[in-house]
Design a protein around this motif. Structure first.
Motif, mmCIF file in Angstrom:
data_model
loop_
_atom_site.group_PDB
_atom_site.id
_atom_site.type_symbol
_atom_site.label_atom_id
_atom_site.label_comp_id
_atom_site.label_asym_id
_atom_site.label_seq_id
_atom_site.Cartn_x
_atom_site.Cartn_y
_atom_site.Cartn_z
ATOM 1 N N GLY A 167 1.227 -1.035 -0.123
ATOM 2 C CA GLY A 167 0.339 -0.152 0.291
ATOM 3 C C GLY A 167 0.382 0.852 0.251
ATOM 4 O O GLY A 167 0.834 2.215 0.188
ATOM 5 N N MET A 168 1.900 0.810 -0.378
ATOM 6 C CA MET A 168 2.689 2.557 -0.709
ATOM 7 C C MET A 168 3.721 2.076 -1.681
ATOM 8 O O MET A 168 4.363 0.701 -1.697
ATOM 9 C CB MET A 168 3.939 2.191 0.884
ATOM 10 N N THR A 169 4.535 3.117 -1.903
ATOM 11 C CA THR A 169 5.847 3.036 -2.843
ATOM 12 C C THR A 169 7.393 2.778 -2.242
ATOM 13 O O THR A 169 6.627 2.320 -1.002
ATOM 14 C CB THR A 169 6.054 4.925 -3.473
ATOM 15 N N TRP A 170 7.917 1.840 -3.141
ATOM 16 C CA TRP A 170 9.267 1.503 -2.624
ATOM 17 C C TRP A 170 9.894 2.923 -1.816
ATOM 18 O O TRP A 170 10.298 2.648 -0.035
ATOM 19 C CB TRP A 170 10.118 0.988 -3.750
ATOM 20 N N ARG A 171 9.764 3.623 -2.293
ATOM 21 C CA ARG A 171 10.517 5.050 -1.599
ATOM 22 C C ARG A 171 10.121 5.607 -0.310
ATOM 23 O O ARG A 171 10.422 5.730 1.119
ATOM 24 C CB ARG A 171 10.295 6.417 -1.906
ATOM 25 N N GLU A 172 8.602 4.665 0.270
ATOM 26 C CA GLU A 172 7.745 6.085 1.647
ATOM 27 C C GLU A 172 7.970 4.034 1.717
ATOM 28 O O GLU A 172 8.582 4.876 3.584
ATOM 29 C CB GLU A 172 6.443 5.363 0.759
ATOM 30 N N VAL A 173 8.178 3.481 2.031
ATOM 31 C CA VAL A 173 9.025 2.094 2.355
ATOM 32 C C VAL A 173 10.017 2.428 2.993
ATOM 33 O O VAL A 173 10.393 2.038 4.562
ATOM 34 C CB VAL A 173 8.713 0.695 1.548
ATOM 35 N N LEU A 174 10.714 2.521 2.424
ATOM 36 C CA LEU A 174 12.375 2.732 2.410
ATOM 37 C C LEU A 174 12.530 3.433 3.648
ATOM 38 O O LEU A 174 13.226 4.356 4.800
ATOM 39 C CB LEU A 174 12.762 3.372 2.017
ATOM 40 N N ARG A 175 11.066 4.801 3.465
ATOM 41 C CA ARG A 175 11.123 5.964 4.794
ATOM 42 C C ARG A 175 11.104 5.137 6.119
ATOM 43 O O ARG A 175 11.250 5.764 7.172
ATOM 44 C CB ARG A 175 10.373 7.212 4.522
ATOM 45 N N HIS A 176 9.495 4.278 5.228
ATOM 46 C CA HIS A 176 9.223 3.749 7.201
ATOM 47 C C HIS A 176 10.582 2.858 7.836
ATOM 48 O O HIS A 176 10.509 2.913 8.940
ATOM 49 C CB HIS A 176 8.476 3.207 6.721
ATOM 50 N N ILE A 177 11.140 1.597 7.461
ATOM 51 C CA ILE A 177 12.278 1.101 7.206
ATOM 52 C C ILE A 177 13.447 2.213 8.280
ATOM 53 O O ILE A 177 13.560 1.508 9.802
ATOM 54 C CB ILE A 177 12.747 0.547 6.320
ATOM 55 N N ARG A 178 13.893 3.260 8.009
ATOM 56 C CA ARG A 178 14.525 4.247 8.831
ATOM 57 C C ARG A 178 14.319 4.887 9.526
ATOM 58 O O ARG A 178 14.791 4.771 10.507
ATOM 59 C CB ARG A 178 15.118 5.149 7.702
ATOM 60 N N ILE A 179 12.764 5.389 10.007
ATOM 61 C CA ILE A 179 12.257 5.745 10.689
ATOM 62 C C ILE A 179 12.110 4.425 12.345
ATOM 63 O O ILE A 179 12.491 5.091 13.170
ATOM 64 C CB ILE A 179 11.420 6.642 10.792
#
Length: 229
Positions: A167-179
């Motif tokens: 339900g997200m783009t890869w860039r959004e997922v990457l941001r989630h992982i980093r946070i």
């Protein structure tokens, strides 16, 4: 387990997985777990917790299998009060029943506002591979195209999988992982915030602060202070 379960983290942090989602549970937060549903727990550091079990007669069935949320001062005090009644305490007094009932009502209300430290779990083998690569390289300056190549997929096909399964783009997922990685570091170490920003993949403290605030509704400094509340 035939009872609903409140897990309150006092010290340390854990990862919780259930119902296709992964949560981070840092200190001063709690997880409400629905009866009859197994969860996977990964302990990330030295851990101290408080637990309260609720009979279905006391607590209505939680809306979600697993929810992590902020604990209010009232909820914390009610948990402390419940320490007087363990599993071997025998039948509860009318006063104890009111305490447990009040705590059940309070935590169910708090659970209506879940933590942002949650990430859906991938389903297809192709996305599982892409997620493993993304998580292992999240601290680097990686690109979506590199992840697609390394997971043997076209960028278009991989983008569709992220949209449909996460339900997200890869860039959004990457941001989630980093946070989420930053939340775990803030919760389990005394590392300086600037160093944490660099370690999780941000090139500047200002960029990290902005992304963290957008996700967590507070700065990294405010979040670390909240762990001791």
């Amino acid at each position: 387990m035939d009872r609903h379960y409140l897990l309150y983290a006092l010290e340390g942090a854990v990862r919780l997985e259930a119902d296709g989602q992964r949560w981070t549970l840092p200190p001063a937060r709690a997880a409400l777990i629905r009866a009859g549903h197994p969860i996977t727990i990964t302990v990330l550091s030295k851990l101290t917790t408080a637990s309260v079990l609720f009979s279905p007669k006391v607590m209505a069935t939680p809306q979600r299998v697993l929810t992590v949320f902020e604990m209010s001062p009232l909820a914390r005090e009610l948990v402390r009060e419940c320490r007087d009644w363990g599993s071997d305490a025998g039948p509860l007094s009318p006063f104890a029943e009111r305490i447990f009932g009040t705590l059940a009502d309070v935590v169910q209300k708090l659970a209506l506002v879940p933590s942002k430290c949650v990430l859906p779990s991938p389903i297809s083998p192709q996305l599982v591979k892409a997620m493993q690569l993304t998580e292992s390289m999240a601290h680097t300056d990686l690109s979506f195209e590199e992840i697609a190549v390394m997971s043997n997929q076209s960028p278009r096909a991989l983008a569709r999988r992220f949209a449909s399964e996460m339900g997200m783009t890869w860039r959004e997922v990457l941001r989630h992982i980093r946070i989420m990685n930053a939340v775990e570091a803030l919760s389990t170490t005394d590392t300086q915030i600037t160093q944490i920003a660099l370690c999780v993949g941000y090139g500047s403290l200002s960029g990290f602060n902005s992304a963290f605030r957008q996700k967590m509704q507070m700065t990294p400094t405010e979040f670390r202070a909240s762990l001791r509340s």
